[in-house]
Design an enzyme around this catalytic site. Structure first.
Site, PDB file in Angstrom:
ATOM      1  CG  ASP A  13      -2.021  -0.963   1.230  1.00 13.63           C
ATOM      2  OD1 ASP A  13      -2.296  -1.524   0.152  1.00 13.63           O
ATOM      3  OD2 ASP A  13      -2.623  -1.187   2.300  1.00 13.63           O
ATOM      4  NE  ARG A  93      -1.137   3.533  13.943  1.00 13.07           N
ATOM      5  CZ  ARG A  93      -0.457   2.705  13.177  1.00 13.07           C
ATOM      6  NH1 ARG A  93       0.842   2.911  12.959  1.00 13.07           N
ATOM      7  NH2 ARG A  93      -1.047   1.675  12.607  1.00 13.07           N
ATOM      8  CG  ASP A 122      -4.228   3.068  13.321  1.00 12.52           C
ATOM      9  OD1 ASP A 122      -4.131   3.360  14.533  1.00 12.52           O
ATOM     10  OD2 ASP A 122      -4.058   1.932  12.883  1.00 12.52           O
ATOM     11  CB  SER A 174      -5.665  -5.755   8.293  1.00 12.91           C
ATOM     12  OG  SER A 174      -5.091  -4.567   8.776  1.00 12.91           O
TER      13      SER A 174
HETATM   14  N1  ARG Z   1      -8.100  -1.748  16.625  1.00  9.52           N
HETATM   15  C1  ARG Z   1      -6.758  -1.430  17.042  1.00  9.52           C
HETATM   16  C2  ARG Z   1      -6.635   0.028  17.317  1.00  9.52           C
HETATM   17  O1  ARG Z   1      -7.404   0.796  16.811  1.00  9.52           O
HETATM   18  C3  ARG Z   1      -5.710  -1.937  16.096  1.00  9.52           C
HETATM   19  C4  ARG Z   1      -5.735  -1.443  14.688  1.00  9.52           C
HETATM   20  C5  ARG Z   1      -4.552  -2.011  14.025  1.00  9.52           C
HETATM   21  N2  ARG Z   1      -4.515  -1.956  12.609  1.00  9.52           N
HETATM   22  C6  ARG Z   1      -4.455  -3.078  11.848  1.00  9.52           C
HETATM   23  N3  ARG Z   1      -4.217  -2.933  10.617  1.00  9.52           N
HETATM   24  N4  ARG Z   1      -4.643  -4.267  12.345  1.00  9.52           N
HETATM   25  O2  ARG Z   1      -5.759   0.440  18.034  1.00  9.52           O
END
Ligand code: ARG
Length: 433
Positions: A13, A93, A122, A174
């Site tokens: 990506d 993040r 995110d 993912s």
């Molecule tokens: N749901 C979790 C959060 O918002 C993890 C998101 C992680 N992203 C992924 N591509 N699995 O912190």
């Protein structure tokens, strides 16, 4: 020509995003790859970034800063989103956002970019954090503004431009990794009734396959920060990595969670966080020994508030900052050791000790050397119970709204003459009012 700093994982990506930003936005692209541990750094990222058309590729090892400034403060607060998720992805993040801003300023860029979709948390975390630090920067999320390509299209797009494609085969999920945890979503996990298939897990063995003999580990804390394992002082990153390996090998740290995303969606997520889960449990146990009951009660509120704010991407807001300061201050006595047993996916605290412990055996004991003043309990209870007696005297006793219990309970009453089943309500106590 505008200049954009792209948060670059080295995956398909973001590799396509380099070319897309150049072509669609006529931008010079500088990539930023941040190593936050847990195997997040891919082999050859800088080479791939340049092959995708980046003018420059930064690769930063931020593992130590990540642990010290994000994971450990969160641990000190026992922060778990909705009581279970140790926030691994959410914690990384704001760190990455800050590095994007710093590199943007150093490079004289007018925008930063990230590969998040429009559906997750995110994107919010990145956008909000970047703007809290530098409101003049534009944030571009290609996936949100038109670069919506299928995997096949992305492979074709990359092939046509000579972009090196990561050789790893497509994962059915993912995944986001850092040293505090692994987050796994999508694919068959989207059915919350479906048990997670074995291939979801990489850091933890199935509890049934864990070693027959449980492991015991002693975790040392100094001011609420883990500093040693089994008496050996370790640098922060190494401590977390070792605990991940140890607890994971005993099947500890799996989390299956239907969580509430910030963007209003319920989402089924699997996490593996052996070190975070073990450290939070151990830290809590040490707090139980060293903090007052008022601190313990109040800290639970702070813990929830901080977890929510971290999850919601509000790391750089004033409340988050002040709560972190409060937690940090409350940790000055959280020093000592905790014994943890890891056994087939379960974790038990089996011992704790501290020089600053508030536990006093001479007060707690039922043995002969008891130092507790039993007689003083009488006066204490008299005063403590005073409001209830006043209430009963002025407003009627609780008897008025209490249902008799003994009538409905099978009982055998033995008197000097022998036993008989007691069908009758007890003589005293049934008359109300
Ligand atoms: N749901 C979790 C959060 O918002 C993890 C998101 C992680 N992203 C992924 N591509 N699995 O912190």
């Amino acid at each position: 020509m505008r200049k954009v700093i792209l948060a670059y994982s080295g995956g398909l990506d973001t590799s396509v995003a380099v070319a897309w930003l150049r072509e669609t936005m006529d931008a010079e692209v500088v990539t930023l790859t941040v190593d936050v541990g847990g195997g997040s750094l891919r082999e050859g990222v800088e080479r791939r970034a340049i092959s995708a058309g980046a003018s420059r590729a930064y690769v930063l090892d931020a593992r130590q800063r990540f642990v010290l400034d994000y994971c450990f403060p969160s641990l000190q607060a026992n922060a778990l989103y909705q009581g279970v998720y140790p926030l691994a992805t959410a914690l990384a993040r704001p760190l990455i956002a800050q590095l994007l801003v710093e590199v943007a300023q150093r490079e004289g860029a007018d925008a930063v970019a990230h590969g998040c979709t429009g559906k997750g948390n995110d994107q919010v975390r990145f956008d909000v954090a970047v703007h809290a630090l530098d409101p003049s920067l534009e944030v571009i999320a290609p996936m949100r503004v038109g670069m919506g390509l299928s995997r096949e299209q992305e492979i074709e797009y990359a092939g046509a431009r000579g972009i090196e494609i990561p050789i790893t085969k497509a994962s059915p999920y993912s995944v986001d990794n850092n040293l505090w945890g692994r987050s796994i979503e999508t694919g068959v996990l989207e059915d919350p009734w479906t048990a997670p298939p074995a291939d979801v897990y990489q850091w933890t063995v199935a509890p049934g396959q864990a070693p027959a003999t449980p492991a015991e580990v002693v975790i040392g804390f100094d001011g609420g920060i883990p500093v040693s394992l089994d008496g050996v002082r370790l640098p922060p990153v190494e401590l977390v990595d070792r605990l991940t390996a140890l607890a994971g090998s005993h099947g500890v740290g799996r989390i299956d969670h239907v969580e509430d995303r910030l963007v209003g969606i319920k989402s089924r997520e699997i996490y593996e966080a052996p070190a975070a889960v073990t450290l939070v449990a151990a830290h809590r146990a040490l707090e139980g020994l060293t903090l007052t009951k008022e601190q313990l009660r109040f800290n639970r509120l702070v813990s929830d508030e901080l977890a929510q704010a971290t999850y919601d991407g509000l790391w750089f807001n004033a409340l988050h900052r002040d709560l972190r300061d409060y937690v940090q201050s409350s940790q000055r006595v959280v020093t000592g050791e905790v014994r943890v047993r890891l056994d087939h996916g379960s974790l038990a605290i089996v011992g704790r000790r501290s020089e600053l412990s508030l536990y006093d055996r001479s007060l707690a004991t039922y043995d002969a050397d008891d130092a507790y003043d039993h007689a003083a309990a009488v006066g204490f209870i008299k005063i403590f119970g005073l409001p209830l007696r006043t209430e009963a005297a002025r407003q009627g006793s609780a008897w008025a709204w209490t249902k008799p219990l003994v009538d409905g309970i099978p009982a055998v009453v033995t008197s000097a003459g022998g036993s008989e089943p007691s069908g009758e309500p007890a003589a005293a106590g049934t008359s109300k009012g």
